[in-house]
Design a protein around this motif. Structure first.
Motif, PDB file in Angstrom:
ATOM      1  N   ARG A 170      40.175  48.452  48.602  1.00  0.00           N
ATOM      2  CA  ARG A 170      38.923  48.008  49.208  1.00  0.00           C
ATOM      3  C   ARG A 170      38.389  46.718  48.623  1.00  0.00           C
ATOM      4  O   ARG A 170      37.690  45.956  49.270  1.00  0.00           O
ATOM      5  CB  ARG A 170      37.860  49.112  49.088  1.00  0.00           C
ATOM      6  N   LEU A 171      38.657  46.470  47.315  1.00  0.00           N
ATOM      7  CA  LEU A 171      38.099  45.265  46.712  1.00  0.00           C
ATOM      8  C   LEU A 171      39.159  44.266  46.271  1.00  0.00           C
ATOM      9  O   LEU A 171      38.842  43.154  45.870  1.00  0.00           O
ATOM     10  CB  LEU A 171      37.244  45.630  45.493  1.00  0.00           C
ATOM     11  N   GLY A 172      40.432  44.689  46.312  1.00  0.00           N
ATOM     12  CA  GLY A 172      41.490  43.788  45.870  1.00  0.00           C
ATOM     13  C   GLY A 172      41.522  43.618  44.363  1.00  0.00           C
ATOM     14  O   GLY A 172      42.069  42.639  43.858  1.00  0.00           O
ATOM     15  N   LEU A 173      40.907  44.559  43.621  1.00  0.00           N
ATOM     16  CA  LEU A 173      40.882  44.470  42.158  1.00  0.00           C
ATOM     17  C   LEU A 173      41.998  45.321  41.563  1.00  0.00           C
ATOM     18  O   LEU A 173      42.066  46.527  41.825  1.00  0.00           O
ATOM     19  CB  LEU A 173      39.536  44.953  41.610  1.00  0.00           C
ATOM     20  N   VAL A 174      42.857  44.699  40.788  1.00  0.00           N
ATOM     21  CA  VAL A 174      43.945  45.440  40.149  1.00  0.00           C
ATOM     22  C   VAL A 174      43.434  45.936  38.796  1.00  0.00           C
ATOM     23  O   VAL A 174      43.342  45.177  37.840  1.00  0.00           O
ATOM     24  CB  VAL A 174      45.181  44.538  39.959  1.00  0.00           C
ATOM     25  N   SER A 175      43.073  47.205  38.743  1.00  0.00           N
ATOM     26  CA  SER A 175      42.548  47.777  37.501  1.00  0.00           C
ATOM     27  C   SER A 175      43.586  48.710  36.894  1.00  0.00           C
ATOM     28  O   SER A 175      43.934  49.725  37.487  1.00  0.00           O
ATOM     29  CB  SER A 175      41.247  48.531  37.778  1.00  0.00           C
ATOM     30  N   ILE A 176      44.080  48.343  35.715  1.00  0.00           N
ATOM     31  CA  ILE A 176      45.127  49.161  35.092  1.00  0.00           C
ATOM     32  C   ILE A 176      44.557  49.821  33.842  1.00  0.00           C
ATOM     33  O   ILE A 176      45.067  49.632  32.747  1.00  0.00           O
ATOM     34  CB  ILE A 176      46.365  48.290  34.770  1.00  0.00           C
ATOM     35  N   MET A 177      43.461  50.561  34.022  1.00  0.00           N
ATOM     36  CA  MET A 177      42.903  51.264  32.861  1.00  0.00           C
ATOM     37  C   MET A 177      42.395  52.652  33.232  1.00  0.00           C
ATOM     38  O   MET A 177      41.628  53.254  32.488  1.00  0.00           O
ATOM     39  CB  MET A 177      41.769  50.442  32.253  1.00  0.00           C
ATOM     40  N   GLN A 178      42.828  53.127  34.398  1.00  0.00           N
ATOM     41  CA  GLN A 178      42.245  54.379  34.885  1.00  0.00           C
ATOM     42  C   GLN A 178      42.559  55.566  33.978  1.00  0.00           C
ATOM     43  O   GLN A 178      41.708  56.426  33.767  1.00  0.00           O
ATOM     44  CB  GLN A 178      42.710  54.665  36.319  1.00  0.00           C
ATOM     45  N   GLY A 210      43.241  39.252  40.390  1.00  0.00           N
ATOM     46  CA  GLY A 210      44.686  39.107  40.339  1.00  0.00           C
ATOM     47  C   GLY A 210      45.272  39.466  38.987  1.00  0.00           C
ATOM     48  O   GLY A 210      44.858  40.442  38.345  1.00  0.00           O
ATOM     49  N   LEU A 211      46.219  38.629  38.538  1.00  0.00           N
ATOM     50  CA  LEU A 211      46.954  38.918  37.310  1.00  0.00           C
ATOM     51  C   LEU A 211      46.036  38.935  36.087  1.00  0.00           C
ATOM     52  O   LEU A 211      46.190  39.783  35.189  1.00  0.00           O
ATOM     53  CB  LEU A 211      48.054  37.865  37.130  1.00  0.00           C
ATOM     54  N   SER A 212      45.053  38.021  36.039  1.00  0.00           N
ATOM     55  CA  SER A 212      44.145  37.967  34.884  1.00  0.00           C
ATOM     56  C   SER A 212      43.407  39.289  34.728  1.00  0.00           C
ATOM     57  O   SER A 212      43.278  39.830  33.621  1.00  0.00           O
ATOM     58  CB  SER A 212      43.120  36.847  35.059  1.00  0.00           C
ATOM     59  N   LEU A 213      42.920  39.817  35.849  1.00  0.00           N
ATOM     60  CA  LEU A 213      42.196  41.083  35.793  1.00  0.00           C
ATOM     61  C   LEU A 213      43.137  42.215  35.381  1.00  0.00           C
ATOM     62  O   LEU A 213      42.775  43.079  34.577  1.00  0.00           O
ATOM     63  CB  LEU A 213      41.570  41.385  37.158  1.00  0.00           C
ATOM     64  N   ALA A 214      44.345  42.208  35.936  1.00  0.00           N
ATOM     65  CA  ALA A 214      45.316  43.254  35.620  1.00  0.00           C
ATOM     66  C   ALA A 214      45.593  43.287  34.111  1.00  0.00           C
ATOM     67  O   ALA A 214      45.568  44.353  33.481  1.00  0.00           O
ATOM     68  CB  ALA A 214      46.615  43.027  36.391  1.00  0.00           C
ATOM     69  N   ILE A 215      45.827  42.119  33.543  1.00  0.00           N
ATOM     70  CA  ILE A 215      46.144  42.055  32.106  1.00  0.00           C
ATOM     71  C   ILE A 215      44.927  42.467  31.277  1.00  0.00           C
ATOM     72  O   ILE A 215      45.035  43.224  30.312  1.00  0.00           O
ATOM     73  CB  ILE A 215      46.630  40.638  31.732  1.00  0.00           C
TER      74      ILE A 215
END
Lengths: 339, 239
Positions: free
Chosen positions: A62-70, A119-124
């Motif tokens: 829905r927001l296009g945010l790649v969150s890898i901390m769930q 994108g990648l910055s948020l993912a990292i």
């Protein structure tokens, strides 16, 4: 064009989904091989993880945010649940709501520096946050009724948290979990179908277009982080109540990467994808172990699945099932018209 | 003063002046903003939308100082905008695409149906991803007129459309002032469209305002023909 016709399409999808989920809740505990013992306990955890998958799916789909901390946030929810239980003795349902609230605050606060990223910055960045949460949980351990702020008895003689009164044995706890998960997913569905969901979709399309439409993009991003963190906190609470104790080894940062991969494969754009994602994340590896196949094979499956999802099926398994269902419906409709 | 007034607006990107002390005023109807690529047309729209901050100058919309307002709040003051690359939300129905503008500008939901009826979009329950380019352009027009807009900024609204489709869009654009009472500012390279739609035109070149006035006079001026249309004085104008 009336708003009613748009809403009725959405409601039809919800009713179908809830009906299927209720059917599964009633039938699954009776199935031979799955409906008891390790199989059912594994499935219970998989259903719990569908909430974490849903939160990652909403952020990405829905927001296009790649969150890898769930998975790190699941640990926060679990830690808070155990700590609050030993500190207050409140009924589990109250502790669950408080754990969701605390996880919402923690998830939002740790994500604030990442608000301007994508994108990648948020993912990292979120992966680093997951790493930090992993280290903290490994250092403090999970509360087991011990003294001090961390509430941990290091001698290992600590107690375990009892399951809620409505879900004492494996079968009733599976149903308890399923009902909570269905309620949370319906609430998420309602949110996605209402004003915040539309604003999130606009943000995914583009910040400029969203702002030109009058949307306060920062406020809605914060809301999304709070809501998805709260949902993940509920998963942590249910996980804590499942076994009464939690082990830091289950909440490694790499688990968050795996969860995100399952969300991509299962379908980030629908809540049905979240349920499939939870199953993929926890149930399939255990199932492989049960069949005598190395559970690590799941890494290969997830790797191939992610490539396939990104290249040919961006809506994942849930999207493919939806397409199949639409094709069957239109074919059935044609047959009825012909007859 | 009613309408839009820009006073001494300057935008700098490093040493480059994208807008150089630009002052102009538009009162009513459909007005054009034209110029060659890099002239500062979209920068002007971005300043008005709040996506670009002006180094100096002011912009007043119906007497309100627009540049002091947060970008998302400008929609509530009646500013609407479309983009060169249309921004129809693929995951939402056409109806919801228009509805979200109404709900974030505190407008009545009844205006959503009116806006969709005005552009003549059928089956608005379809997702943005299912619409043709023309239909997406129609949704953008509907998003621009929903609620009570005061100023509608249209950035190449007919880009990618064939002549028949552009003709349909032209009728819709020229009807906006009468339909909702808004001032329309149109950026387009299609001179036929500009000539047919706009009563007043401003011409920018390298960030400077080089001409302003009635469309007929401006497009006939030698300076504009040299700078923008690339026509020498003694050649026959295409106008």
């Amino acid at each position: 064009m009336s708003p009613q016709s748009v809403a009725s399409n959405r409601t039809r999808g919800l009713i179908t989904g809830v009906a299927l989920a209720v059917l599964a809740v009633v039938l699954v505990p009776s199935l031979p091989g799955i409906g008891a013992g390790l199989g059912l306990r594994t499935l219970t955890v998989a259903v719990i993880y569908s909430l974490a998958a849903a939160s990652a799916g909403v952020l990405y789909g829905r927001l296009g945010l790649v969150s890898i901390m769930q998975v790190g946030l699941v640990a926060v929810g679990g830690w808070t649940t155990l700590r609050l239980h030993y500190a207050t003795g409140l009924p589990f349902e109250v502790v669950l709501l408080l754990a969701a609230l605390v996880t919402a605050v923690v998830g939002t606060v740790v994500s604030l520096p990442a608000l301007r990223l994508s994108g990648l910055s948020l993912a990292i960045t979120t992966l680093m946050i997951a790493g930090a949460l992993e280290v903290i949980v490994r250092y403090t351990g999970f509360p087991n009724g011990g003294p001090g702020f961390v509430g941990r008895d290091a001698t290992g003689s600590g107690s375990t948290m009892p399951r809620p009164s409505l879900g004492q044995d494996d079968q009733t706890y599976f149903r308890y979990v399923a009902v909570v998960v269905i309620v949370v997913l319906v609430l998420l569905w309602w949110l996605l179908a209402s004003r915040p969901g539309r604003a999130w979709a606009a943000i995914r399309q583009g910040d400029a277009g969203a702002m030109a439409s009058g949307i306060n993009t920062t406020a809605y991003r914060v809301l999304a982080l709070a809501v998805t963190s709260a949902v993940t906190g509920v998963a942590g609470a249910l996980l804590a109540a499942n076994s009464g104790v939690l082990d830091p080894v289950s909440f490694k940062a790499q688990q968050s990467v795996l969860l995100f991969a399952t969300v991509l494969i299962a379908g980030a754009f629908s809540l049905a994808g979240a349920v499939i994602g939870g199953l993929f994340f926890y149930w399939v590896p255990q199932l492989l172990n049960t069949w005598g196949v190395d559970g690590n094979l799941v890494f290969v499956i997830l790797g191939l699945g992610t490539v396939q999802a990104i290249t040919t099926a961006p809506h994942g398994i849930a999207g493919q099932l939806e397409n199949l269902s639409s094709a069957l419906r239109s074919r059935t409709g044609r047959r009825v018209e012909e007859s | 003063m009613a309408g839009l007034t820009l006073s001494n607006v300057t935008v700098r990107y490093g040493g480059v002046r994208s807008l150089d002390d630009v002052s102009m005023a538009f009162e009513r109807g459909v007005c054009g903003l034209i110029g060659p690529n890099g002239a500062g047309k979209t920068t002007t729209f971005n300043v008005l939308s709040g996506f670009t901050v002006a180094a100096t100058g002011s912009a007043e919309l119906d007497g309100m100082d627009l540049l002091r307002v947060a970008p998302h709040r400008r929609a509530r003051l009646g500013l609407r905008r479309s983009f060169q690359q249309e921004q129809v939300i693929r995951a939402l129905s056409a109806y919801d695409n228009v509805r979200l503008v109404a709900e974030h500008t505190r407008s009545a939901l009844t205006s959503v149906g009116r806006a969709l009826d005005y552009v003549g979009l059928a089956r608005a329950e379809r997702l943005g991803s299912e619409l043709t380019l023309l239909e997406r352009r129609l949704v953008e027009i509907a998003r621009c007129i929903v609620g009570q807009p005061r100023l509608v900024l249209l950035d190449e609204p007919a880009a990618g459309l064939d002549p028949t489709e552009s003709e349909r869009l032209l009728k819709l654009i020229t009807g906006i002032p009468d339909e909702v009472g808004a001032l329309v500012l149109l950026v387009d390279h299609d001179m036929d469209l500009v000539r047919a739609a706009c009563g007043t035109v401003a011409v920018l070149d390298f960030g400077k305002l080089i001409a302003f006035g009635s469309t007929h006079e401006v497009l006939a001026s030698a300076q504009v023909r040299r700078a923008y249309l690339g026509v020498e004085d003694d050649e026959e104008s295409a106008c």
